[in-house]
Structures are given as C-alpha cells and as structure tokens.
Scaffold this active site. Structure first.
Site, short mmCIF file in Angstrom:
data_model
loop_
_atom_site.label_atom_id
_atom_site.label_comp_id
_atom_site.label_asym_id
_atom_site.label_seq_id
_atom_site.Cartn_x
_atom_site.Cartn_y
_atom_site.Cartn_z
N LYS A 194 68.71 27.26 63.86
CA LYS A 194 68.40 27.39 61.90
C LYS A 194 69.08 27.79 61.68
O LYS A 194 69.70 28.00 60.75
CB LYS A 194 67.05 27.32 61.85
CG LYS A 194 66.33 25.76 62.44
CD LYS A 194 64.95 25.97 62.47
CE LYS A 194 64.28 24.93 63.08
NZ LYS A 194 62.42 24.35 63.41
N ALA A 220 64.65 7.63 42.82
CA ALA A 220 65.93 7.35 43.11
C ALA A 220 67.11 6.05 42.15
O ALA A 220 67.53 6.50 42.38
CB ALA A 220 66.04 6.37 44.17
N GLY A 249 55.34 20.15 61.06
CA GLY A 249 54.31 18.32 60.59
C GLY A 249 54.62 17.87 60.16
O GLY A 249 55.91 17.17 59.53
P1 NAP Z 1 58.74 12.62 68.36
O1 NAP Z 1 57.61 12.58 67.97
O2 NAP Z 1 59.54 13.04 69.81
O3 NAP Z 1 59.43 11.06 67.92
C1 NAP Z 1 60.79 11.18 68.75
C2 NAP Z 1 60.97 9.68 68.19
O4 NAP Z 1 62.18 9.22 68.91
C3 NAP Z 1 59.77 8.83 69.21
O5 NAP Z 1 59.48 7.93 68.08
C4 NAP Z 1 61.28 7.76 70.29
O6 NAP Z 1 60.54 6.94 70.69
C5 NAP Z 1 62.27 7.94 69.37
N1 NAP Z 1 63.46 7.92 70.99
C6 NAP Z 1 64.12 8.44 71.89
N2 NAP Z 1 64.77 7.94 71.79
C7 NAP Z 1 65.17 6.78 71.08
C8 NAP Z 1 66.00 6.29 71.51
N3 NAP Z 1 67.18 6.10 72.80
N4 NAP Z 1 66.01 5.15 70.99
C9 NAP Z 1 64.97 5.03 69.37
N5 NAP Z 1 64.00 5.73 69.13
C10 NAP Z 1 64.24 6.84 70.39
O7 NAP Z 1 59.79 14.07 67.75
P2 NAP Z 1 59.47 14.24 66.27
O8 NAP Z 1 58.58 15.54 66.12
O9 NAP Z 1 59.32 12.97 64.84
O10 NAP Z 1 61.33 14.88 66.05
C11 NAP Z 1 62.29 14.30 65.52
C12 NAP Z 1 63.08 14.93 65.13
O11 NAP Z 1 62.73 16.01 63.76
C13 NAP Z 1 63.85 15.97 66.29
O12 NAP Z 1 64.79 15.98 65.92
C14 NAP Z 1 62.65 17.28 65.94
O13 NAP Z 1 63.45 19.34 65.81
C15 NAP Z 1 62.79 17.15 64.28
N6 NAP Z 1 62.32 17.73 63.54
C16 NAP Z 1 60.33 17.67 63.56
C17 NAP Z 1 59.40 18.56 63.33
C18 NAP Z 1 58.08 18.37 63.87
O14 NAP Z 1 56.99 19.00 62.92
N7 NAP Z 1 57.60 17.34 64.56
C19 NAP Z 1 59.97 19.28 62.03
C20 NAP Z 1 61.40 19.45 61.42
C21 NAP Z 1 62.28 18.67 62.26
P3 NAP Z 1 59.09 6.64 71.35
O15 NAP Z 1 57.92 6.98 70.44
O16 NAP Z 1 59.14 5.19 71.71
O17 NAP Z 1 59.07 7.50 71.95
N1 HSE Z 2 59.28 22.36 66.37
C1 HSE Z 2 59.84 22.93 65.62
C2 HSE Z 2 59.01 24.19 65.01
C3 HSE Z 2 59.56 21.53 64.45
O1 HSE Z 2 58.03 24.15 65.50
O2 HSE Z 2 59.62 24.51 64.10
C4 HSE Z 2 60.58 21.98 63.14
O3 HSE Z 2 61.47 22.58 63.08
#
Ligand code: NAP
Ligand code: HSE
Length: 473
Positions: free
Chosen positions: A242, A70, A339
């Site tokens: 996507k 960065a 992941g």
């Molecule tokens: P997750 O595990 O469900 O985590 C979501 C987080 O958001 C939790 O920590 C939750 O808090 C917090 N949250 C929800 N409402 C909130 C609010 N009003 N204020 C502050 N924090 C709040 O989801 P994730 O898997 O990390 O995914 C996050 C995003 O990345 C999603 O859009 C998903 O589609 C995307 N994504 C995920 C992956 C994957 O592999 N998981 C890959 C690519 C993209 P609490 O923990 O306190 O409930």
């Molecule tokens: N839930 C999504 C998947 C996370 O399984 O591909 C990545 O966007």
C-alpha cells in the site's frame, strides 16, 4: 429484465425510514421521475467473498442512492465465484451468480466490473481478460497493483480502458482520491500511516485485552479483515504494498514494494506493549514516506508513538494516514481500513465514478505506472535516522549495564533513558528486562549496536529494536 429497480429502490427507501408515510409525495415523484429517464450501466462482480458480497449488497439495496450519484442506474448483471455451493449470506436475484467468467467476458453490455479476487494469479489473468474484453475495472487488490501495476495500467491505456483502485489502500478511507486529486497544488512532504487493519486489530487486542497473538489473529480472520493467507498482513508486506502505491501517487516514484524495508509484528512481544505504555507510548505498525533533501525514505515497521497523538489512538481495524503538504500543512485521514462494508463503500464509489465518466478523466491525467520518471531517489534504509526503543534480557550482574552503554557510546548513540525492571522472585536464571530509549541515531548505527549487544554472553538472544516517533505526523 423482469426484476424491477423500482422495487429495489423504493422498498429500500421505505425500509430505511420509520414509516413510509414519512416519505413525501414530492420525494416519490422525484425518484420516479429520476429513474424513469435514467439509462443503465450494466455491471458485474468477479469474486463474491467478503468484499464482493458487500458490493452486491450496496448495488441491490441502495440502487436509488447510487443512481442519483452516477446519473444512471448501476444494474448488477452477473457475479462470478469459484464454488457455487458456498453459502454467500446474501439473497441474489436468480441468474446472477455463476462460476463462468466467460458469461461476463462475452456479454458486451457489461461495461464495469468490480474485480475482487485476491492474490496474484489468477487475479492478474482475470484483470487482463476483463480489459481485453472491453471492461472498465475497479479493484481492491493492492498486491496485484503493487506487483503488476505497470503491465496492467499499460494494457488498460492501450485498450482505452480504466482501472480504479480506491479500495486498494485504507479500505473505506478515500485516500487515493485525496492524494491524487485534492493535494495536487502541493508538494507532498510526508505520509505516515497505519495501513493494515488486521495487524492494528491484533495489536489493539493484545494491548487492550492482553489477548494472545494467535487468538487475536483468528478473530481478525473471522471478522473478514485478513487476507486469505494472513502472512502478508502481519509481516508488514501488505502495508509495504500500500505504501508503494501511495508513494507512486504522492511522489511519482515507481518503487518495487519488495525494495521497501519492512518488518512486522514478529519484531516485538506483548511485554514491549507494556514497557512502551509505561514510557507513555503505544506501538503501531507504521508505514512512512518522508521526503528529505537527499531522497525519499520509505519503510514499514512497528513504531512507538506518544500516547494521545492521532496515530497512537487508532484502534481495531481502523486505518489512518497523516499527509503533510507544503501548502496545506498536515491533514489526518481516519476510518475503517478493512472489513466488508467499508471496503465495499470505496469499491462502489469507484464504480459510480467509472459509470459517470469521472474515472476516465483522472485515469488519463494521472498516467500512473507510465514511463514518466520521477527524479526522487529512494534512500537506503541504513541511512534513515530516528530515535530507538531497545529492549534486552540481561543477566542481573555487576558490569552488564556498562558493557551495553559502552557499545552504544562507541556507535555514537546517546541514551535518553534506561529502565531496568526488578527480577521476579522465581526467575531462573536471573535475566531482567532492560529498556533503553535513545536520542536520534542512524539506522546503521542502531542496527550495528544492537547486533553487538545481542552477542554479549550476559544478554539473551531475544533483543528488540523499534523506531520511536514523538509526533505521529
Ligand atoms: P475473499 O473473501 O477471499 O474473496 C475472494 C473471492 O474471490 C471469493 O469469493 C472467491 O470465490 C473468488 N475467486 C477466487 N478465485 C476466483 C476465480 N478464479 N474466479 C472467480 N472468483 C474467484 O477476499 P476478500 O476479503 O473479499 O478480498 C478481495 C480483495 O479485496 C483482495 O484483493 C483483498 O486484498 C482486497 N481487500 C480486502 C479487504 C477486506 O477487508 N477483506 C479490504 C480491502 C481490500 P469462492 O468464494 O467461490 O472461493
Ligand atoms: N487484509 C487487509 C488489512 C485488508 O487487514 O488491512 C485491507 O486491505
């Protein structure tokens, strides 16, 4: 700030080598020199779930590495969650974790925020609040961009802010940067990919281990691949969101993801993986964007791909995309599509680019979700063409086969092969699986023939119709 980046950076470097003695004095001198003159960009994370926790790990454990890229230190100031009592499986320095979003919004020194809350609301409101508060935003939320991209990008432009979204498609694969920048000398002709890690993980578990669908889905959830509500992972919606983003970048079309034809894992059974394998194919949930002379074909559907082709061999939570450009030819991208750390890798790369000022240049040049109209029309799904795999359960009686082949013939569908399996001894009533591979046909004809066959008294209700591709390109 009492906490020292020196310790973070230096201790990580020591831990990453067999012994700190291997670090040359020169390296230490360079590092110390580098960091002592560096400015800080203060950053924050909203949402410390699977991805947010990974982002915090990279920021805290690899500060030196990130600073080198960065040209400034990325200093994690705050991380917000809903529930402060939840175990985060990470040791955060005191004072970082909060449930108060306003502590980020009101801190004028925080410049870049990783927005890692899933779903549409409150995710949309939070993103707007961050932009209004003068923050540049990095997000992984494809559902939000596919649904509200126009509003969010307009607002960011009006406020002179940026939105970076590499992690929204393909997890750790740098597909957004590649399509929007590296293919710019090309007319992209097609994109074909596996864009959902959860569904590919489930299919792989079923195919390779004979796993039950529900068990495989539970494992995918435990491994952090699935969305909070996994319905959109398995029904093709996540891949369609996507695909809408990729199609916008590649072809300039502003397509509503709901207008993209999609079907998911409900369209086939474990037995179809076996029958496809006997024919030399694997089944994958494939998102397709194909530019044709009469328009753009977009769809997401389980598809048979010949074994050995790159897309057919993508396993587990891996994603892959084949992009064909008119100058460069075809290119294949493969990597972990879901992941914690793969996704965090893409988020942090965006944070680095934003802090370094690179996002600002690309964001303004790309004019995403702007008024710029594309001349490319979206083709109705019925007009698309392809080969088909059809599987029926039919009565093991004379004349049934000729009824079915007659219907296909009337719809101008030519048969490439037919396999009828022997009934098992105790099978009652005697219904046997009949698998038909067709030659090229229109979707309209294939769907109409399939419906007609399904209504025959000798055919059971459970009929399967899947697309087939030889090349996987
Ligand atoms: P997750 O595990 O469900 O985590 C979501 C987080 O958001 C939790 O920590 C939750 O808090 C917090 N949250 C929800 N409402 C909130 C609010 N009003 N204020 C502050 N924090 C709040 O989801 P994730 O898997 O990390 O995914 C996050 C995003 O990345 C999603 O859009 C998903 O589609 C995307 N994504 C995920 C992956 C994957 O592999 N998981 C890959 C690519 C993209 P609490 O923990 O306190 O409930
Ligand atoms: N839930 C999504 C998947 C996370 O399984 O591909 C990545 O966007």
């Amino acid at each position: 700030m009492a906490r020292s980046i020196w310790f973070t950076c230096l201790s990580t470097r020591f831990a990453s080598r067999a012994t700190w003695f291997t670090i040359s004095l020169l390296e230490i001198r360079n590092l110390v020199g580098l960091l002592s003159v560096m400015e800080k960009t203060r950053v924050a994370i909203v949402g410390m779930g699977t991805v947010g926790t990974g982002v915090a790990r990279l920021l805290l454990d690899h500060g030196d590495r990130l600073a080198r890229h960065a040209g400034r230190i990325l200093w994690l100031e705050k991380a917000t969650v809903r529930d402060l009592k939840k175990d985060r499986n990470i040791n955060l320095p005191a004072g970082i974790l909060t449930d108060d979003l306003s502590s980020i919004l009101n801190d004028r020194e925080i410049e870049v925020v990783a927005h890692l809350v899933g779903g549409l609301e409150p995710a949309r409101t939070i993103m707007l609040q961050l932009l209004e508060a003068g923050k540049d935003v990095v997000t992984a939320n494809k559902a939000l961009l596919a649904e509200h991209g126009e509003e969010l990008f307009d607002r960011a432009r009006a406020l002179g802010r940026t939105i970076a979204f590499e992690a929204s498609v393909g997890g750790g694969i740098p597909i957004i940067a590649n399509i929007s920048q590296c293919f710019s000398a090309n007319q992209i002709l097609s994109l074909r990919g596996i864009l959902n890690g959860t569904s590919n993980y489930i299919i792989s578990q079923m195919d390779e281990q004979g796993a039950d669908y529900a068990v495989a889905l539970k494992l995918a959830q435990e491994l952090g691949y699935a969305e909070a509500d996994p319905t959109m992972d398995v029904d093709g919606s996540d891949a369609a969101q996507k695909l809408a983003i990729l199609a916008h970048l590649a072809f300039g079309v502003r397509v509503r993801w709901r207008d993209i034809y999609r079907c998911g894992l409900e369209a086939f059974q474990l037995a179809d993986l076996k029958y496809a394998s006997e024919l030399g194919y694997r089944i994958k949930l494939i998102a397709t964007a194909q530019l044709r002379s009469d328009g753009l074909e977009l769809h997401v559907s389980p598809t048979l791909i010949r074994k050995g082709r790159p897309l057919a061999e993508v396993r587990g939570a891996y994603n892959a995309v084949t992009v064909v450009g008119d100058a460069v030819g075809d290119m294949f991208f493969h990597g972990q599509g879901a992941g914690q750390m793969p996704t965090a890798s893409a988020v942090v790369a965006d944070m680095i680019d934003t802090a370094a000022g690179r996002t600002d240049i690309t964001f303004r040049r790309l004019e995403l979700w702007s008024d710029r109209e594309s001349k490319i029309e979206l083709l109705p799904y019925a007009q698309t063409t392809g080969r088909y795999y059809m599987r029926f359960f039919v009565a093991d009686e004379p004349g049934v086969l000729s009824q079915i082949t007659g219907i296909l013939g009337r719809h101008q569908i030519s048969i490439a092969s037919i396999i009828q399996h022997e009934p098992t001894i105790d099978q009652q009533p005697r219904k046997v699986p009949l698998v038909i591979m067709t030659h090229e046909a229109t979707e309209k004809a294939a769907a109409a023939a399939n419906d007609e066959i399904r209504k025959l008294p000798s055919v059971s209700n459970e009929c399967v119709k899947l697309r087939v591709t030889e090349g996987g390109k």
